[in-house]
Design an enzyme around this catalytic site. Sequence first.
Site, PDB file in Angstrom:
ATOM      1  N   CYS A 151       4.536   1.810  -8.164  1.00 12.31           N
ATOM      2  CA  CYS A 151       4.355   0.673  -7.257  1.00 12.31           C
ATOM      3  C   CYS A 151       3.167  -0.178  -7.708  1.00 12.31           C
ATOM      4  O   CYS A 151       2.037   0.305  -7.741  1.00 12.31           O
ATOM      5  CB  CYS A 151       4.125   1.175  -5.826  1.00 12.31           C
ATOM      6  SG  CYS A 151       3.773  -0.160  -4.663  1.00 12.31           S
ATOM      7  N   THR A 176       0.849  -1.189   0.000  1.00 13.26           N
ATOM      8  CA  THR A 176       0.000   0.000   0.000  1.00 13.26           C
ATOM      9  C   THR A 176       0.884   1.237   0.000  1.00 13.26           C
ATOM     10  O   THR A 176       2.101   1.132   0.079  1.00 13.26           O
ATOM     11  CB  THR A 176      -0.935   0.011   1.229  1.00 13.26           C
ATOM     12  OG1 THR A 176      -1.950   0.975   1.028  1.00 13.26           O
ATOM     13  CG2 THR A 176      -0.186   0.332   2.505  1.00 13.26           C
ATOM     14  N   ALA A 191       1.733   5.580  -7.237  1.00 15.63           N
ATOM     15  CA  ALA A 191       0.853   4.594  -7.878  1.00 15.63           C
ATOM     16  C   ALA A 191       1.347   4.229  -9.273  1.00 15.63           C
ATOM     17  O   ALA A 191       1.157   3.098  -9.719  1.00 15.63           O
ATOM     18  CB  ALA A 191      -0.575   5.118  -7.936  1.00 15.63           C
ATOM     19  N   SER A 204       0.019  -0.458  -5.327  1.00 14.69           N
ATOM     20  CA  SER A 204      -0.739   0.759  -5.013  1.00 14.69           C
ATOM     21  C   SER A 204      -1.518   1.173  -6.249  1.00 14.69           C
ATOM     22  O   SER A 204      -1.124   0.861  -7.366  1.00 14.69           O
ATOM     23  CB  SER A 204       0.215   1.893  -4.603  1.00 14.69           C
ATOM     24  OG  SER A 204       0.969   1.530  -3.470  1.00 14.69           O
TER      25      SER A 204
END
Length: 182
Positions: free
Chosen positions: A169, A10, A166, A172
Amino acid sequence: MSDNLSLHGTTILCLKKNEEIIIAADGQVSHGNTVLKSTARKLRTIANNKIIAGFAGSTADGLALFEKLAVKIEQHKHNLLRSAVELAKDWRSDKYLRRLEAMMIVADRSHILILTGNGDVVEPEKNVAAIGSGGLFALSAARALMSYENNLTAEEIALKSMNIAADLCVFSNHNIIMEKVV
């Protein structure tokens, strides 16, 4: 496949600029290499939005820690720093809590704190903190934007930083939720 992938899957970011404090989280819940949900709420408020927490790691563990923090905050009359230290003491000494796989960022008007799975309480430098698999991407982007883009608000910096994280990753996503400490 190891469940350890879920520990950091996350991105949570918290920053303070011009007395405005924002916590942002993506919405993706992953298990291994599978996306289970894309619209999760990883932020929780305590004390009428005066304290906000975001967690990374096991969802059940994060919620358990959040509940324990909420109790400490009530016990210590909304004193976040003292509550976090007391939670950390419990986290280190309790046989059950030591097994929880989660990290938290908590913030009020005075403090931004990272609570680690080892029971550490860290107050980050430069008014910005991030955790999770996308945390370093978000942290780097936020620090750069805070240093070089003076015209951006805390909310704009958080959104841009979270979107960069985002993009980089795989654990995410772009479903960003933000809360403001009041």
